[in-house]
Design an enzyme around this catalytic site. Structure first.
Site, PDB file in Angstrom:
ATOM      1  N   GLU A  70       0.819   0.569   7.884  1.00  0.00           N
ATOM      2  CA  GLU A  70       0.288  -0.061   6.672  1.00  0.00           C
ATOM      3  C   GLU A  70      -0.395  -1.383   7.021  1.00  0.00           C
ATOM      4  O   GLU A  70       0.287  -2.376   7.296  1.00  0.00           O
ATOM      5  CB  GLU A  70       1.408  -0.308   5.664  1.00  0.00           C
ATOM      6  CG  GLU A  70       0.941  -0.947   4.377  1.00  0.00           C
ATOM      7  CD  GLU A  70       2.085  -1.165   3.393  1.00  0.00           C
ATOM      8  OE1 GLU A  70       1.950  -2.054   2.535  1.00  0.00           O
ATOM      9  OE2 GLU A  70       3.094  -0.450   3.492  1.00  0.00           O
ATOM     10  N   ASP A  85      16.876  -1.232   1.522  1.00  0.00           N
ATOM     11  CA  ASP A  85      16.817  -1.069   0.063  1.00  0.00           C
ATOM     12  C   ASP A  85      17.987  -0.235  -0.442  1.00  0.00           C
ATOM     13  O   ASP A  85      18.539  -0.501  -1.510  1.00  0.00           O
ATOM     14  CB  ASP A  85      15.532  -0.354  -0.369  1.00  0.00           C
ATOM     15  CG  ASP A  85      14.276  -1.134  -0.041  1.00  0.00           C
ATOM     16  OD1 ASP A  85      14.342  -2.376  -0.031  1.00  0.00           O
ATOM     17  OD2 ASP A  85      13.237  -0.498   0.195  1.00  0.00           O
ATOM     18  N   HIS A 106      12.840   1.433   2.051  1.00  0.00           N
ATOM     19  CA  HIS A 106      13.244   0.851   3.324  1.00  0.00           C
ATOM     20  C   HIS A 106      14.746   1.073   3.465  1.00  0.00           C
ATOM     21  O   HIS A 106      15.469   1.166   2.463  1.00  0.00           O
ATOM     22  CB  HIS A 106      13.000  -0.659   3.365  1.00  0.00           C
ATOM     23  CG  HIS A 106      11.584  -1.073   3.162  1.00  0.00           C
ATOM     24  ND1 HIS A 106      11.045  -1.239   1.910  1.00  0.00           N
ATOM     25  CD2 HIS A 106      10.606  -1.377   4.050  1.00  0.00           C
ATOM     26  CE1 HIS A 106       9.779  -1.640   2.036  1.00  0.00           C
ATOM     27  NE2 HIS A 106       9.488  -1.713   3.313  1.00  0.00           N
ATOM     28  N   GLU A 147      -2.738   0.065   1.253  1.00  0.00           N
ATOM     29  CA  GLU A 147      -2.181  -0.478   0.012  1.00  0.00           C
ATOM     30  C   GLU A 147      -3.302  -0.768  -0.971  1.00  0.00           C
ATOM     31  O   GLU A 147      -4.302  -1.363  -0.605  1.00  0.00           O
ATOM     32  CB  GLU A 147      -1.392  -1.746   0.289  1.00  0.00           C
ATOM     33  CG  GLU A 147      -0.650  -2.257  -0.911  1.00  0.00           C
ATOM     34  CD  GLU A 147       0.239  -3.439  -0.580  1.00  0.00           C
ATOM     35  OE1 GLU A 147       1.409  -3.407  -0.968  1.00  0.00           O
ATOM     36  OE2 GLU A 147      -0.229  -4.358   0.082  1.00  0.00           O
TER      37      GLU A 147
END
Length: 274
Positions: free
Chosen positions: A238, A110, A107, A274
């Site tokens: 996601e 991050d 991200h 996921e």
């Protein structure tokens, strides 16, 4: 090959991790994964395109709702956000190359700390992008996907693309634009959207039809911007139920596929399950 562009090496006592077979008693070795072994016409490295996730490996503080951070990383001991970001990149690429991983992902928040100043955030991200590009070129490690964190900051409590406050929506748009620029500059193969706050806590003040139309428009605009600027990869959504909203518009795979079909996004978007 271990890549160290900065001055600091963080895992000095740990050599590159190698395949040593099932008889090895070395806990820091691959016992089953031999990247050069051919299975069904492909090497294991071709079958398993492993990626290191920046947030779990280098950002997670180990905090829980009742305590303080327990992961105290040495790369966070520098004075400025960009110094910390570059030190974190040094540690990340040393770790990734010692494991011989072909990919990483992140991200935007991050790789460098953000504030509430959109212009300053974009400037920070551009500077660390240049540094990450050097790391990639030196190591051969590739960016599997980038994304924007549109859920951690408290301004996104009521959503990003579906937020009723236009100032928050505009901030989210600027953040995604910068994250797309970074992904394109780093030759990222994919770009992921996770609508962690795109949903509702109560139906009493929610117009679901309007919010989903806004979300679809946001995705179309982002997709069109990226395509105009040379992004040829895949966009992913996601699905993840009830995390953290009461109900999310990307609740599960069936819901997301229906949403993509309804709003003419199926040709560009796939699912990151996921």
């Amino acid at each position: 090959m271990t890549v160290i562009i900065g001055e600091q090496e963080y895992f000095k006592a740990i050599p590159a991790i190698r395949y040593e077979g099932t008889e090895s008693e070395n806990p820091l070795s691959f016992r089953w994964y031999d990247e050069n072994k051919v299975v069904a016409g492909k090497t294991m490295k071709e079958h398993f395109r492993f990626a290191c996730a920046y947030w779990h490996s280098f950002c997670g503080s180990g905090v829980d709702p009742f305590g303080e951070p327990t992961h105290l990383f040495p790369w966070n001991n520098f004075n400025s956000p960009l110094e910390r970001a570059k030190a974190k990149a040094d540690a990340a690429f040393e770790f990734i190359t010692k494991l011989s991983l072909p990919y990483y992902c992140f991200h935007d928040t991050d790789v460098v700390e953000f504030t509430n100043d959109v212009a300053d955030n974009e400037k920070r991200l551009a500077e660390i992008t240049d540094y990450l590009k050097q790391k990639q070129e030196a190591s051969g490690v590739k960016l599997l996907w980038g994304t924007a964190n549109l859920f951690s900051n408290r301004k996104y409590m009521n959503g990003a693309a579906t937020n009723p406050d236009f100032h928050v929506l505009a901030h989210a748009g600027a953040q995604v634009k910068a994250a797309l620029d970074t992904t394109i500059e780093l030759n990222g193969e994919n770009y992921v959207f996770w609508g962690g706050r795109e949903g509702y806590l109560s139906l009493l003040n929610t117009n679901m039809k309007r919010e989903k139309e806004h979300l679809a428009m946001f995705l179309h605009i982002a997709k069109n911007y990226a395509r105009r600027n040379g992004f040829t990869g895949t966009f992913f959504i996601e699905p993840k139920p009830c995390e953290p909203s009461k109900h999310q518009y990307d609740y599960d795979c069936e819901t997301v596929i229906g949403f993509l079909r309804q709003y003419d996004l199926l040709n560009d978007f796939k699912l990151n399950i996921e």
